[in-house]
Each structure stands twice: as structure tokens, then as C-alpha cells.
Write an enzyme that holds these catalytic residues in place. Structure first.
Site, PDB file in Angstrom:
ATOM      1  N   HIS A 183       2.297  -3.653 -14.573  1.00  0.00           N
ATOM      2  CA  HIS A 183       1.527  -4.841 -14.180  1.00  0.00           C
ATOM      3  C   HIS A 183       0.278  -4.880 -15.060  1.00  0.00           C
ATOM      4  CE1 HIS A 183       3.868  -5.356 -10.401  1.00  0.00           C
ATOM      5  NE2 HIS A 183       3.926  -4.035 -10.440  1.00  0.00           N
ATOM      6  N   ASP A 234       5.642   1.655 -12.553  1.00  0.00           N
ATOM      7  CA  ASP A 234       5.015   0.698 -11.626  1.00  0.00           C
ATOM      8  C   ASP A 234       3.491   0.795 -11.787  1.00  0.00           C
ATOM      9  OD1 ASP A 234       4.503  -1.212  -9.731  1.00  0.00           O
ATOM     10  OD2 ASP A 234       5.089   0.011  -8.008  1.00  0.00           O
ATOM     11  N   ASN A 294       4.040 -10.866 -11.129  1.00  0.00           N
ATOM     12  CA  ASN A 294       3.130 -11.181 -10.004  1.00  0.00           C
ATOM     13  C   ASN A 294       1.679 -11.320 -10.465  1.00  0.00           C
ATOM     14  OD1 ASN A 294       2.927  -8.418 -10.519  1.00  0.00           O
ATOM     15  ND2 ASN A 294       2.432  -7.908  -8.401  1.00  0.00           N
TER      16      ASN A 294
HETATM   17  C1  NCD Z   1       2.127  -3.609  -7.186  1.00  0.00           C
HETATM   18  C2  NCD Z   1       0.922  -4.372  -7.770  1.00  0.00           C
HETATM   19  O1  NCD Z   1      -0.227  -4.019  -7.473  1.00  0.00           O
HETATM   20  O2  NCD Z   1       1.140  -5.327  -8.541  1.00  0.00           O
HETATM   21  N1  NCD Z   1       1.676  -2.819  -6.096  1.00  0.00           N
HETATM   22  C3  NCD Z   1       2.302  -1.757  -5.555  1.00  0.00           C
HETATM   23  O3  NCD Z   1       1.835  -1.278  -4.533  1.00  0.00           O
HETATM   24  N2  NCD Z   1       3.367  -1.232  -6.103  1.00  0.00           N
HETATM   25  C4  NCD Z   1       3.175  -4.586  -6.792  1.00  0.00           C
HETATM   26  C5  NCD Z   1       4.514  -3.961  -6.511  1.00  0.00           C
HETATM   27  O4  NCD Z   1       5.175  -3.464  -7.421  1.00  0.00           O
HETATM   28  O5  NCD Z   1       4.931  -3.968  -5.372  1.00  0.00           O
HETATM   29 ZN    ZN Z   2       7.162  -3.468  -6.178  1.00  0.00          ZN
HETATM   30 ZN    ZN Z   3       5.348  -3.109  -9.301  1.00  0.00          ZN
END
Ligand code: NCD
Ligand code: ZN
Ligand code: ZN
Length: 444
Positions: free
Chosen positions: A62, A307, A94
Site C-alpha cells: 500500500h 501487506d 484502497n
Molecule cells: C491495510 C491498509 O492499511 O491498507 N491494513 C491492514 O490492516 N492490513 C489494508 C488491508 O490489507 O486490509
Molecule cells: Zn487486506
Molecule cells: Zn493489504
């Protein structure tokens, strides 16, 4: 004359490790040859007998632009990638606005292009009302992402009929579906209960989002994708129940990933980490952690992806209900894994398959993911003997913290190359730019 030669290296190939050198021309690996046969070159890099891995491909990051550049941006996020030996990142949709239209995708491309330090691709987002956009999609994205329940951002597709219709569209186009599989009703139900609790803690947060939230959603999606005929990739698998379901239902086109935080942290770390441990899906038990390690070695889980979800200190310091969920991971993924090499938990060849070979195959990334003649010269030289601590102050991620701060690890990346360009050199980020990846066609 070739642009670059790397000598005195131990190359981690997909099935063996060889002592040899690399000849690099126009960003590609031209030749793998024994050291005495290496030609003259404009630039010669001595690997000093260290291992050279294919650059890591992180299929789940992200990078926060557009919309949340206070947390991370395309420069800081991809610098963190380079420092972590990650040469390709696939960015999640997102953002603000979310990447759910052809227009917002093209806007994000324009943001990334002048900033990215490593190569990159994009996941597109499924929403309740973008079926027409999905029908218009071209085959130039990594996947379409389905968020089944609340997490960071407002992007959600919480209607099984819509999910089914959208999966059918993707099946027709041969586009991969990726999913954040947590059951929306269960997550909401226990979140409401948590809100009624007096002084909820970070431990409560994890307890009120139990394993069944994830496994129920995964089970449902296995069925929906099978009926729709689409390929499906499960993000951040975290429980033994999900692993069991995947083992029983493994078929062509069903793949999954696990995060480093679920491999290296458990509920037992929550007390010490406080709200910094808050993440969706949450940290799990020791038993779950053990099952995840077995699953990456047996091939039930295909990929390790970070992630990487940076949030600012002040956003994590809020009370547990309002604190942002997610943690950064790009700079610690490789050192955490290298630290395991030689302990019987993971070999360099397994590591490389989980972080480069399989990601490239599943996401159909052209010319990357392995040290092969003709492939992009995306490489990372690692020193298995180097010992250093993870230090918040030294991170390139804008959020400035890591759940692994203070961990002493043995095995670190020294130099990272993207298409032959040195983008990370012992602490220093280079000034070349990354490029958007291209995809192989389904028939290839
Ligand atoms: C992620 C984010 O902050 O964009 N957060 C998380 O807790 N993993 C979103 C996601 O992958 O669910
Ligand atoms: Zn996720
Ligand atoms: Zn994520």
C-alpha cells in the site's frame, strides 16, 4: 561491451546454487558464465562470494498515493522496497480515491511514473457498482482486488451476488481475482461487541476478530470462484483453518500468500507492541504460526508478501478502536527470512521461489522472478553473515517505525539492481526510475 558484469557471485537459480558471473546488457541478463569467461564491461561489481538472488517481487503493498501521502508516497515506499531487496511492487487499490475506474488507474499511473525507484504494477479494485469498469478493463493490471469486510479505506464489495457477477466477468477476461477474505457479518458483529467492552485492549482487538472470520470468507470465495470459473488468489492467509481449506481445495488457479508479520509475530507479541500490532487480519496463535510455516514449505501457500501498510505514529497511538490497522514490511521481509537460512526453516532456493519465482508466475509478470538469460537484471546481493539491528531511525518508509524495531538479524541485502540499475547500494538509494511491468498473455 556489456554495461555491467557481476563477478565472484553465488547465484540462486530456481533449482540450484551455482558459482558464476553475470553479464548484463540493456537491463537484461545476457549470459550466466563461469568467472574466468566473463568479458570486459563498463562496470564490474565484485560480489565477494556473496549470494545473488532474483530481486523480490512484493505482490501486496500500500504505497498510499493518491490521498494519504502523509503515511507514504511513491518515492519513500519504493525506496523502502529497494533497501529491502524488493525490485517489483504491486500496489493495492484502497487509496483515496480508490482505484476502481479506468480514470483513477490512469491517474495513479501518472503519479507513480516520475517517482518510483523500483518496477511496479497495479491491482484494480472491485466495488459494488463498477461492473462496467471491470468489463472495460484491459489486461494491463495485476489483479482485481475484492475487500470482503472493513479494513483501511472505504473500498468494499460486501454482496455475494455482485462478487459472483464480477468474478464471472474476470473469468471471461482471464484476469486474476485477489481477495481480503474476512467475513463482513462476523467482523461487524464482534466489532460491535468490542465497542461495548470497557477499556478494550490490543489483545482484545485480535481476540474479537477470530480465525473463523477469515476461514468462513475463504471457504465462500473458494466456492464462488469455482462456480464463476475464475482464478483466485488469497491475500494474507493467517489461520490453520484457512490452510486446511486450501490444502483440500488446491486446484489450478487457486493460490495464496502469507505475510511476514504472521510468520514472525503472534498474539504473544501484542502486549509489547500495543496498538502497533493492530492489523487485519490480526496476529494469531503460535499454533497458527506453526501451520503457516509448514504451508509455505509444503506448497499449500505459494507466496510471501508484506501487506506493507504504513500508518503514522499518531494514527497508531490512538485508542485501539480508532487506531489505524496495518504495519510496514518492505524493509524487513528479506532480512527476517535470511536470518532463518541455515536454521532448517527455509533454504535460499525456497525463499527465492516464495518471494520471486511464484509471484512472477501467478501474476504473469513478464521477464522477471528468476535469474535466467534473457530476463530482466533484477537482482539483490545479500550478505548472509552481516549482523545488524532493525532500527526505526534508519528506515526509508515515511511512517518511520517497524514492529521489528530492535530485532537483531543475520543476513542483509547489500546491493539491489533493477534492470541493471543500482537502486540501493549499502544504505544509499540510486537516482534511476522504475518502470511499469508488463504481463504475459494467458496462452503463453
Ligand atoms: C491495510 C491498509 O492499511 O491498507 N491494513 C491492514 O490492516 N492490513 C489494508 C488491508 O490489507 O486490509
Ligand atoms: Zn487486506
Ligand atoms: Zn493489504
Amino acid at each position: 561491451m556489456p554495461d555491467l558484469v557481476i563477478k565472484n557471485a553465488r547465484l540462486v537459480l530456481s533449482d540450484k546454487i551455482v558459482q558464476a558471473g553475470l553479464v548484463i546488457e540493456e537491463g537484461r541478463i545476457k549470459q550466466i558464465v563461469s568467472d574466468p569467461k566473463l568479458p570486459q564491461a563498463d562496470r564490474v561489481i565484485d560480489a565477494h562470494g556473496n549470494y545473488v538472488l532474483p530481486g523480490l517481487i512484493d505482490v501486496h503493498v500500500h504505497l498510499r498515493e493518491p490521498g494519504s501521502s502523509s503515511k507514504e508516497d511513491w518515492i519513500t515506499g519504493t525506496s523502502a522496497a529497494a533497501a529491502g531487496g524488493v525490485t517489483t511492487v504491486l500496489d493495492m487499490p484502497n487509496t483515496q480515491p480508490p482505484t476502481t475506474t479506468i480514470q483513477t488507474l490512469s491517474d495513479k499511473r501518472a503519479i507513480a511514473k516520475p517517482k518510483a525507484k523500483v518496477d511496479y504494477g497495479f491491482h484494480f479494485g472491485a466495488s459494488l457498482d463498477n461492473l462496467d469498469e471491470l468489463r472495460r478493463l484491459e489486461d494491463d493490471i495485476a489483479s482485481v482486488k475484492f475487500y470482503m469486510s472493513v479494513t483501511t479505506g472505504n473500498l468494499r464489495v460486501d454482496n455475494d451476488a455482485v462478487i459472483y457477477e464480477e468474478l464471472k466477468i474476470l473469468a471471461k477476461k482471464g484476469i486474476l481475482a485477489t481477495t481480503h477474505a474476512e467475513n463482513r457479518d462476523m467482523v461487524q458483529y464482534w466489532l460491535e461487541k468490542l465497542k461495548q467492552k470497557e477499556n478494550p485492549t490490543a489483545v482484545d482487538y485480535a481476540d474479537y476478530r477470530p480465525n473463523i472470520c477469515a476461514s468462513t470468507a475463504l471457504n465462500q470465495l473458494l466456492y464462488l470462484s469455482r462456480k464463476a470459473g475464475s482464478r483466485i488468489h488469497f491475500c494474507h492467509v493467517s489461520t490453520r483453518e484457512e490452510v486446511n481449506l486450501l490444502r483440500k481445495n488446491k486446484r489450478e488457479g487457486v493460490t495464496s500468500e502469507v505475510t511476514p508479520h504472521n510468520l514472525f509475530l503472534t498474539k504473544e507479541n501484542i502486549k509489547e507492541l500495543g496498538n502497533y500490532s493492530k492489523v487485519n487480519p490480526p496476529l494469531r496463535s503460535k499454533q497458527d504460526q506453526g501451520t503457516l510455516w509448514k504451508a509455505i514449505r509444503s506448497g499449500v501457500i505459494d507466496v510471501i508478501a508484506t501487506d506493507h501498510a504504513p500508518h503514522l505514529l499518531e494514527e497508531k497511538e490512538k485508542d485501539i478502536l480508532s487506531a489505524s490497522s496495518g504495519m510496514p514490511g518492505l524493509e524487513t521481509l528479506l532480512p527476517l527470512l535470511l536470518n532463518e537460512v541455515g536454521k532448517g526453516t527455509i533454504s535460499l532456493i525456497e525463499l527465492s521461489k516464495l518471494t520471486a519465482g511464484s509471484p512472477a508466475k501467478i501474476f504473469r509478470i513478464r521477464g522477471k522472478g528468476a535469474i535466467v538469460e534473457g530476463y530482466d537484471a533484477d537482482l539483490v546481493i545479500v550478505d548472509l553473515k552481516k549482523e545488524a539491528k532493525v532500527e526505526n531511525e534508519k528506515l526509508f518508509t515515511k511512517c518511520g517505525w517497524s514492529p521489528f524495531d530492535g530485532w537483531k538479524l543475520r543476513g542483509w541485502p547489500l546491493k539491489t539492481f533493477v534492470r541493471g540499475n543500482l537502486v540501493f547500494d549499502e544504505g544509499v538509494i540510486g537516482d534511476t526510475l522504475g518502470k511499469e511491468i508488463t504481463y504475459t498473455k494467458n496462452e503463453e
